[in-house]
Design an enzyme around this catalytic site. Structure first.
Site, PDB file in Angstrom:
ATOM      1  N   GLU A 121       0.817  -1.225   0.000  1.00  0.00           N
ATOM      2  CA  GLU A 121       0.000   0.000   0.000  1.00  0.00           C
ATOM      3  C   GLU A 121       0.844   1.266   0.000  1.00  0.00           C
ATOM      4  O   GLU A 121       0.547   2.239   0.699  1.00  0.00           O
ATOM      5  CB  GLU A 121      -0.975  -0.022   1.176  1.00  0.00           C
ATOM      6  CG  GLU A 121      -1.943  -1.201   1.111  1.00  0.00           C
ATOM      7  CD  GLU A 121      -3.078  -1.108   2.117  1.00  0.00           C
ATOM      8  OE1 GLU A 121      -3.063  -0.198   2.966  1.00  0.00           O
ATOM      9  OE2 GLU A 121      -4.000  -1.940   2.036  1.00  0.00           O
ATOM     10  N   GLU A 266      -5.782  -9.254   0.060  1.00  0.00           N
ATOM     11  CA  GLU A 266      -6.374  -9.258   1.407  1.00  0.00           C
ATOM     12  C   GLU A 266      -7.847  -8.947   1.291  1.00  0.00           C
ATOM     13  O   GLU A 266      -8.251  -8.096   0.490  1.00  0.00           O
ATOM     14  CB  GLU A 266      -5.755  -8.189   2.316  1.00  0.00           C
ATOM     15  CG  GLU A 266      -4.358  -8.438   2.815  1.00  0.00           C
ATOM     16  CD  GLU A 266      -3.907  -7.326   3.765  1.00  0.00           C
ATOM     17  OE1 GLU A 266      -4.779  -6.589   4.291  1.00  0.00           O
ATOM     18  OE2 GLU A 266      -2.698  -7.191   3.979  1.00  0.00           O
TER      19      GLU A 266
END
Length: 383
Positions: A121, A266
């Site tokens: 991220e 995820e």
């Protein structure tokens, strides 16, 4: 994804199913294996645990030598990771090659390392130094793999938050945030060049939390609902996750790429949250995970990519008790399905697992019973 510590996430721990549905789930469902804890089973025990339930894909947040050694000859595929703190170092080709020599080369081919994620991220971090160095680091790591003759076995990617999307609704108008275009366009070119997947950490809960009056809870939980139709494509969506995936596909298409696969690195749902976090409950978390698995067992693709079954890594294999403000596992949900994925029952066992009790031992009985009856057993740990 760095989740708020007040969230208590439901973790999909175990799958057991006979026949074709098991094969489909094992091929499409992976598990995130974090280790920020002092009470976990040893990696050797985890090997036996995952093999006993036919899990064939694991994603690490590092390149732990104990884990990689323990999983030798297990036939379980691994995604390993280079942390954000090491991205700048990886832009140096000699350091990248040294990292591969130390963390990848010694374990191949006995341990099936198939991908390296460089950072996590990064584009949501607002750290422009990291953002600028991400692609050079990925390129350097890939070049090291090529130099060492490992590029046919191991690929390179990085995981993103859905926050990198500037527009996500309707899915056909999906686009990346304008301020990230300068980073994402060359990154997509790189993915296309080396044929690696685009990884997304997708949590539909956050979209629901931001707008619960406009987004149906049933829609985000894969429950029966009227859904939404993208008027630009006439494609109908009955769940948020598929819409998020197709938004990413649309965003990539807007940058000239239809040749990159999207995979979910995820996903999950909170079992408890603050008063301003509607929908966070044990029941909803169990519903989200259970319905997601049923969809995967059906070998479904998204409305935009119906022939490309979704590929998911569920968060996570174990509770990590050394993460700040997250208590140990205390409760368990067991969701039981027939072999055709028909729901049978859901059991909630309060305070079933003590932090000093190894998960593998506790669940052995349930696995044996499920195997005997040829049913799907989903064990979900709450923390």
């Amino acid at each position: 994804m760095e989740l708020p510590s007040r969230f208590r996430f439901v973790a999909l721990c175990l799958l057991l199913l006979s026949g074709q549905v098991l094969q489909t789930l094992c091929y499409r469902v992976g598990i995130n294996y974090g280790q920020i804890a002092n009470n976990l089973p040893s990696p050797t025990q985890v090997v036996g645990l995952l093999q006993s339930i036919s899990i064939s894909k694991v994603k690490l947040y590092d390149a732990d030598s104990r884990v990689l050694s323990s999983f030798a000859n297990s036939n379980i595929e691994f995604i390993i990771a280079i942390g954000n703190e090491n991205i700048v170092n990886m832009t140096d080709s000699s350091k990248a090659q040294a990292w591969i020599r130390q963390n990848v080369q010694p374990y191949l081919p006995q341990t099936k390392i198939t991908c390296i994620t460089v950072g996590n991220e990064v584009f949501s971090s607002k750290d422009t130094t990291l953002m600028s160095n991400l692609l050079p680091a990925m390129q350097s790591v890939y070049e090291a793999l090529v130099t060492l003759g490992l590029d046919k076995q191991v690929n390179v990617s990085t995981a993103h938050s859905t926050a990198i999307l500037g527009t996500s609704y309707p899915p056909s108008t999906g686009s990346f945030a304008e301020d990230l275009a300068q980073y994402i366009q060359p990154l997509l070119n790189f993915h296309s060049q080396i044929k690696s997947p685009f990884l997304i950490n997708a949590y539909p809960f956050f979209a629901y939390k931001a707008n619960p009056n406009s987004i149906s809870l049933e829609y985000v939980l894969f429950e029966p609902n009227s859904g939404v139709t993208d008027t630009n494509t006439n494609l109908h969506y009955d769940n948020m996750l598929y819409a998020q995936i197709d938004s990413v596909y649309s965003a990539m298409k807007a940058m000239g790429h239809t040749d990159i696969d999207v995979r979910i690195s995820e996903t999950g749902w909170p079992s408890k949250g603050d008063s301003d976090e509607p929908g966070a409950s044990i029941e909803n978390a169990a519903t989200y995970n259970g319905n997601l698995l049923k969809r995967i067992a059906m070998n479904q693709g998204t409305p935009l990519k119906p022939s490309v079954p979704i590929d998911v890594y569920v968060f996570a294999l174990f509770n990590e008790d050394m993460k700040p403000a997250i208590p140990y596992i205390s409760d368990v949900i067991i969701i039981i399905f027939q072999a055709d994925a028909t729901f049978i029952d859901m059991l909630y066992i309060e305070k079933a697992i003590d932090k000093d009790l190894q998960l593998e031992t506790y669940l052995c009985f349930y696995l044996q019973v499920a195997y005997g009856f040829g049913i799907l057993l989903i064990v979900i740990a709450i923390w």
